[in-house]
Design a protein around this motif. Sequence first.
Motif, PDB file in Angstrom:
ATOM      1  N   VAL A 283       0.837  -1.204   0.000  1.00 34.66           N
ATOM      2  CA  VAL A 283       0.000   0.000   0.000  1.00 34.66           C
ATOM      3  C   VAL A 283       0.866   1.247   0.000  1.00 34.66           C
ATOM      4  O   VAL A 283       0.609   2.198  -0.735  1.00 34.66           O
ATOM      5  CB  VAL A 283      -0.941   0.028   1.223  1.00 34.66           C
ATOM      6  CG1 VAL A 283      -1.672   1.354   1.315  1.00 34.66           C
ATOM      7  CG2 VAL A 283      -1.925  -1.125   1.160  1.00 34.66           C
TER       8      VAL A 283
ATOM      9  N   ALA B 128      -7.621   0.993  -6.310  1.00 38.65           N
ATOM     10  CA  ALA B 128      -7.164   0.264  -5.123  1.00 38.65           C
ATOM     11  C   ALA B 128      -6.915   1.218  -3.958  1.00 38.65           C
ATOM     12  O   ALA B 128      -7.192   0.904  -2.801  1.00 38.65           O
ATOM     13  CB  ALA B 128      -5.884  -0.511  -5.446  1.00 38.65           C
ATOM     14  N   LEU B 129      -6.416   2.409  -4.279  1.00 38.18           N
ATOM     15  CA  LEU B 129      -6.142   3.394  -3.233  1.00 38.18           C
ATOM     16  C   LEU B 129      -7.412   4.088  -2.748  1.00 38.18           C
ATOM     17  O   LEU B 129      -7.390   4.798  -1.745  1.00 38.18           O
ATOM     18  CB  LEU B 129      -5.144   4.446  -3.743  1.00 38.18           C
ATOM     19  CG  LEU B 129      -3.687   4.010  -3.762  1.00 38.18           C
ATOM     20  CD1 LEU B 129      -2.836   5.002  -4.550  1.00 38.18           C
ATOM     21  CD2 LEU B 129      -3.156   3.893  -2.335  1.00 38.18           C
ATOM     22  N   GLY B 130      -8.492   3.901  -3.475  1.00 36.32           N
ATOM     23  CA  GLY B 130      -9.741   4.549  -3.054  1.00 36.32           C
ATOM     24  C   GLY B 130      -9.818   5.990  -3.489  1.00 36.32           C
ATOM     25  O   GLY B 130     -10.420   6.827  -2.812  1.00 36.32           O
ATOM     26  N   LEU B 131      -9.242   6.299  -4.644  1.00 33.11           N
ATOM     27  CA  LEU B 131      -9.241   7.685  -5.111  1.00 33.11           C
ATOM     28  C   LEU B 131     -10.370   7.959  -6.087  1.00 33.11           C
ATOM     29  O   LEU B 131     -10.306   8.892  -6.867  1.00 33.11           O
ATOM     30  CB  LEU B 131      -7.889   7.998  -5.763  1.00 33.11           C
ATOM     31  CG  LEU B 131      -6.666   7.732  -4.882  1.00 33.11           C
ATOM     32  CD1 LEU B 131      -5.388   8.089  -5.619  1.00 33.11           C
ATOM     33  CD2 LEU B 131      -6.752   8.507  -3.580  1.00 33.11           C
TER      34      LEU B 131
ATOM     35  N   LEU C 111     -12.359  12.663  -0.704  1.00 30.52           N
ATOM     36  CA  LEU C 111     -12.538  12.777   0.736  1.00 30.52           C
ATOM     37  C   LEU C 111     -12.353  14.229   1.160  1.00 30.52           C
ATOM     38  O   LEU C 111     -11.433  14.907   0.686  1.00 30.52           O
ATOM     39  CB  LEU C 111     -11.517  11.904   1.465  1.00 30.52           C
ATOM     40  CG  LEU C 111     -11.601  10.392   1.204  1.00 30.52           C
ATOM     41  CD1 LEU C 111     -10.397   9.677   1.809  1.00 30.52           C
ATOM     42  CD2 LEU C 111     -12.894   9.834   1.786  1.00 30.52           C
TER      43      LEU C 111
ATOM     44  N   PHE D 268      -8.993  13.888  -2.887  1.00 30.00           N
ATOM     45  CA  PHE D 268      -9.086  14.810  -1.763  1.00 30.00           C
ATOM     46  C   PHE D 268      -9.604  16.165  -2.171  1.00 30.00           C
ATOM     47  O   PHE D 268      -9.508  16.554  -3.321  1.00 30.00           O
ATOM     48  CB  PHE D 268      -7.710  15.002  -1.125  1.00 30.00           C
ATOM     49  CG  PHE D 268      -7.107  13.711  -0.753  1.00 30.00           C
ATOM     50  CD1 PHE D 268      -7.487  13.069   0.392  1.00 30.00           C
ATOM     51  CD2 PHE D 268      -6.200  13.094  -1.608  1.00 30.00           C
ATOM     52  CE1 PHE D 268      -6.962  11.843   0.725  1.00 30.00           C
ATOM     53  CE2 PHE D 268      -5.666  11.863  -1.286  1.00 30.00           C
ATOM     54  CZ  PHE D 268      -6.060  11.237  -0.114  1.00 30.00           C
TER      55      PHE D 268
ATOM     56  N   SER E 121      -9.330   9.431   9.966  1.00 25.68           N
ATOM     57  CA  SER E 121      -7.927   9.381   9.535  1.00 25.68           C
ATOM     58  C   SER E 121      -7.273  10.710   9.858  1.00 25.68           C
ATOM     59  O   SER E 121      -7.813  11.767   9.512  1.00 25.68           O
ATOM     60  CB  SER E 121      -7.824   9.152   8.029  1.00 25.68           C
ATOM     61  OG  SER E 121      -8.486   7.961   7.653  1.00 25.68           O
TER      62      SER E 121
ATOM     63  N   ASP F 292      -7.143   5.888  12.089  1.00 29.12           N
ATOM     64  CA  ASP F 292      -5.835   5.689  11.491  1.00 29.12           C
ATOM     65  C   ASP F 292      -5.016   6.969  11.642  1.00 29.12           C
ATOM     66  O   ASP F 292      -5.491   8.044  11.306  1.00 29.12           O
ATOM     67  CB  ASP F 292      -6.061   5.364   9.999  1.00 29.12           C
ATOM     68  CG  ASP F 292      -4.905   4.589   9.412  1.00 29.12           C
ATOM     69  OD1 ASP F 292      -4.024   4.163  10.172  1.00 29.12           O
ATOM     70  OD2 ASP F 292      -4.888   4.417   8.190  1.00 29.12           O
TER      71      ASP F 292
ATOM     72  N   ARG G 246      -1.278   8.769  10.740  1.00 24.17           N
ATOM     73  CA  ARG G 246       0.055   8.765  10.138  1.00 24.17           C
ATOM     74  C   ARG G 246       0.771  10.024  10.583  1.00 24.17           C
ATOM     75  O   ARG G 246       0.178  11.093  10.654  1.00 24.17           O
ATOM     76  CB  ARG G 246      -0.021   8.694   8.609  1.00 24.17           C
ATOM     77  CG  ARG G 246      -0.523   7.338   8.139  1.00 24.17           C
ATOM     78  CD  ARG G 246      -0.362   7.151   6.655  1.00 24.17           C
ATOM     79  NE  ARG G 246       1.029   7.132   6.244  1.00 24.17           N
ATOM     80  CZ  ARG G 246       1.801   6.039   6.267  1.00 24.17           C
ATOM     81  NH1 ARG G 246       1.319   4.893   6.675  1.00 24.17           N
ATOM     82  NH2 ARG G 246       3.051   6.104   5.874  1.00 24.17           N
TER      83      ARG G 246
ATOM     84  N   GLN H 204      -2.844   9.541   0.452  1.00 26.84           N
ATOM     85  CA  GLN H 204      -3.338   8.408  -0.336  1.00 26.84           C
ATOM     86  C   GLN H 204      -3.328   7.120   0.480  1.00 26.84           C
ATOM     87  O   GLN H 204      -4.225   6.286   0.347  1.00 26.84           O
ATOM     88  CB  GLN H 204      -2.510   8.262  -1.618  1.00 26.84           C
ATOM     89  CG  GLN H 204      -2.826   9.379  -2.620  1.00 26.84           C
ATOM     90  CD  GLN H 204      -1.902   9.380  -3.823  1.00 26.84           C
ATOM     91  OE1 GLN H 204      -0.987   8.581  -3.918  1.00 26.84           O
ATOM     92  NE2 GLN H 204      -2.143  10.308  -4.743  1.00 26.84           N
ATOM     93  N   ILE H 205      -2.337   6.980   1.333  1.00 28.36           N
ATOM     94  CA  ILE H 205      -2.301   5.797   2.194  1.00 28.36           C
ATOM     95  C   ILE H 205      -3.473   5.834   3.181  1.00 28.36           C
ATOM     96  O   ILE H 205      -4.131   4.818   3.431  1.00 28.36           O
ATOM     97  CB  ILE H 205      -0.942   5.704   2.929  1.00 28.36           C
ATOM     98  CG1 ILE H 205       0.182   5.485   1.920  1.00 28.36           C
ATOM     99  CG2 ILE H 205      -0.954   4.587   3.958  1.00 28.36           C
ATOM    100  CD1 ILE H 205       1.586   5.616   2.509  1.00 28.36           C
ATOM    101  N   LEU H 206      -3.766   7.021   3.697  1.00 34.08           N
ATOM    102  CA  LEU H 206      -4.931   7.159   4.577  1.00 34.08           C
ATOM    103  C   LEU H 206      -6.215   6.831   3.824  1.00 34.08           C
ATOM    104  O   LEU H 206      -7.122   6.183   4.361  1.00 34.08           O
ATOM    105  CB  LEU H 206      -5.001   8.576   5.156  1.00 34.08           C
ATOM    106  CG  LEU H 206      -3.972   8.916   6.246  1.00 34.08           C
ATOM    107  CD1 LEU H 206      -4.031  10.394   6.602  1.00 34.08           C
ATOM    108  CD2 LEU H 206      -4.188   8.067   7.494  1.00 34.08           C
ATOM    109  N   ALA H 207      -6.286   7.279   2.575  1.00 32.13           N
ATOM    110  CA  ALA H 207      -7.480   7.008   1.761  1.00 32.13           C
ATOM    111  C   ALA H 207      -7.686   5.502   1.590  1.00 32.13           C
ATOM    112  O   ALA H 207      -8.813   5.002   1.686  1.00 32.13           O
ATOM    113  CB  ALA H 207      -7.344   7.671   0.385  1.00 32.13           C
ATOM    114  N   PHE H 208      -6.603   4.789   1.374  1.00 30.60           N
ATOM    115  CA  PHE H 208      -6.712   3.340   1.234  1.00 30.60           C
ATOM    116  C   PHE H 208      -7.364   2.709   2.452  1.00 30.60           C
ATOM    117  O   PHE H 208      -8.277   1.898   2.336  1.00 30.60           O
ATOM    118  CB  PHE H 208      -5.329   2.722   1.012  1.00 30.60           C
ATOM    119  CG  PHE H 208      -5.356   1.220   1.010  1.00 30.60           C
ATOM    120  CD1 PHE H 208      -5.591   0.532  -0.167  1.00 30.60           C
ATOM    121  CD2 PHE H 208      -5.200   0.500   2.186  1.00 30.60           C
ATOM    122  CE1 PHE H 208      -5.651  -0.853  -0.186  1.00 30.60           C
ATOM    123  CE2 PHE H 208      -5.262  -0.891   2.183  1.00 30.60           C
ATOM    124  CZ  PHE H 208      -5.489  -1.566   1.000  1.00 30.60           C
TER     125      PHE H 208
ATOM    126  N   GLN I 203      -9.249   4.060   4.760  1.00 32.32           N
ATOM    127  CA  GLN I 203     -10.656   4.444   4.905  1.00 32.32           C
ATOM    128  C   GLN I 203     -11.533   3.565   4.044  1.00 32.32           C
ATOM    129  O   GLN I 203     -12.596   3.136   4.460  1.00 32.32           O
ATOM    130  CB  GLN I 203     -10.849   5.895   4.466  1.00 32.32           C
ATOM    131  CG  GLN I 203     -10.416   6.879   5.492  1.00 32.32           C
ATOM    132  CD  GLN I 203     -11.441   7.964   5.714  1.00 32.32           C
ATOM    133  OE1 GLN I 203     -12.380   8.127   4.931  1.00 32.32           O
ATOM    134  NE2 GLN I 203     -11.257   8.700   6.780  1.00 32.32           N
TER     135      GLN I 203
END
Lengths: 214, 214
Positions: free
Chosen positions: A9, A75-78, A82, A111, A174, A190, A192, B201-205, B207
Motif C-alpha cells: 500500500v 485500489a487506493l480509493g481515489l 474525501l 481529496f 484518519s 488511522d 500517520r 493516499q495511504i490514509l485514503a486506502f 478508509q
Amino acid sequence: MTPVPPATVARLPIYLRALDELVGRGTPRTSSGELAALAGVGPAQLRRDLSYLGSHGVRGVGYEVAHLRAQVAAALGLTRDLAVVIVGVGNLGQAFATYVQDYEADGGQGFRVAALLDAAPDVVGTRVGHLVVEPAASLEDVVAREGATVAVLATPAGVAQEVADRLVTAGVRSILTFAARVLRVPDGVDVRSVDLARELQILAFHQQTRSATT
Amino acid sequence: MTPVPPATVARLPIYLRALDELVGRGTPRTSSGELAALAGVGPAQLRRDLSYLGSHGVRGVGYEVAHLRAQVAAALGLTRDLAVVIVGVGNLGQAFATYVQDYEADGGQGFRVAALLDAAPDVVGTRVGHLVVEPAASLEDVVAREGATVAVLATPAGVAQEVADRLVTAGVRSILTFAARVLRVPDGVDVRSVDLARELQILAFHQQTRSATT
DNA sequence: TTCTGTGAACACGTTCACAGCC
DNA sequence: GGCTGTGAACGTGTTCACAGAA
C-alpha cells in the motif's frame, strides 16, 4: 477480498505517480522493468505488488498504462473525493493547505480541502487560497458540515492530543499529524505521522556511521 | 561495532523524545514498560532496540533516564551540530526553516540551519528567522562556505533532480526532500523523502477498506 | 521468444517467554 | 521479587528463478 500488505500500500502512490509520468509522455504500454525503474524499486517487487491488485498485465507484453493507472487509483480509493480539514494554519498548515489545493487544481484525485481551522484570533478570517480560516472552537460544527473524515493536524504539539480527541469524536477517521507527539486514538482511527525532527535525526545517524567507516 | 537495524534507528528519535519528556518531569529512573508506553511501542521491542546500543539498564531496576538519553543521542550522532542548507523557500521551505530554527532554540541538538536558498529574485534577500535568503545560483559557494553536509529540498518537483545533483557535487551527503519525485543519487548519499500526497493516499486506502468491512 | 505471475527460499522484523542479575 | 537482555518462534517483506501465457 483485498489483503493488500501494508508495505505494498505504501508503494502504490509511487507507482501511481510513475504511471502519471508515462501518461504524460503518451506511452501506451510499459513493462515491470520500466515502471520499476521509474519508481525506484526492483522489477520483481513491482510485479509482486501489482499481483495483489489482480492480474492486469499481459505475459510477454507488459501493462497497458491507462488501465493499470485506473486499477491502482481504484485500489487506493481515489474514486471519490474525501473532505480534508486542516487544523492549525501556521507555517506548516498553510504550506500544506496550499500544497493540497495545488494538487486538486492539478487534477489530483481523492481529496478536497474542505476547511481550515485555527485558534489564533488574528489568523481566523484570513484567506489561504480559496478558503477562509475558521475558529478552532467551531471544529465540531465544521467537521459535521463538511462531512470530513480526514484531518491534518498542524497545531503546536501541546494541544495535538486534545485536538485529535475532538476530531475523532466529531467523526474523523484518519489523521495526518505533523506534531511531534505520539497520539492516542481509539481502534478504527488511522494515524500517520510526519515528524521532521525525526527525519533529520535518522539522516544524522547515517552520516555518523558513514564517517566512522570511511 | 554498530549494526543497529534500520527499523530500530527509525524509532530512536521517538525514544529520545520520550526520554526528554521524563527529563522534563524530573523522573530519574524508568522501566521498559513506562518508556514503551510513552513511545507507543511494546516493552519487548523497546528492550530489543536498546540492546543494540549496548546494555544500559539494570536488571530488576530499570533505566537511568539521563544516562539513557545521552546514549540514544550519541547513537543518533547528535553530539556535534550538522549544518543544514534549505533549498526552496516557498511555503514548505519557510515552514521547515522556522521549524528547525525553533528546534535549535528549544535546545534541540544535532542541527543548525546554516543557509536558505531560492531561485526567485523576489524571495532572495527576505528574512526567515535569523537568516537572509540567498540566490540559488550560489548554491555551491554556500555549501562550501558552511561546510553543509545535509540539505532540505523544498523546490518545485521539476527542478528537484537538478538541484539534488548540484548539492551532491558540492559535498552534501544527506538530503531530505519534499518533492514528489524519485531522486537518483550516487552510492553513499542518503535520501529521505517526505511525500504529503502519498501520506494522504495511504490514509485514503485504509478508509476505503474500513468502510468496505463495516 | 518475451515478459508476467508466483511458488519457494531467504532476509528482516517483532513478539514471546524465560534465564540471569540486581 | 522485579525487570532487563536475549534465544527461539513467529510473522512480514523481499528476492530469486522459473513455469506459463501471448
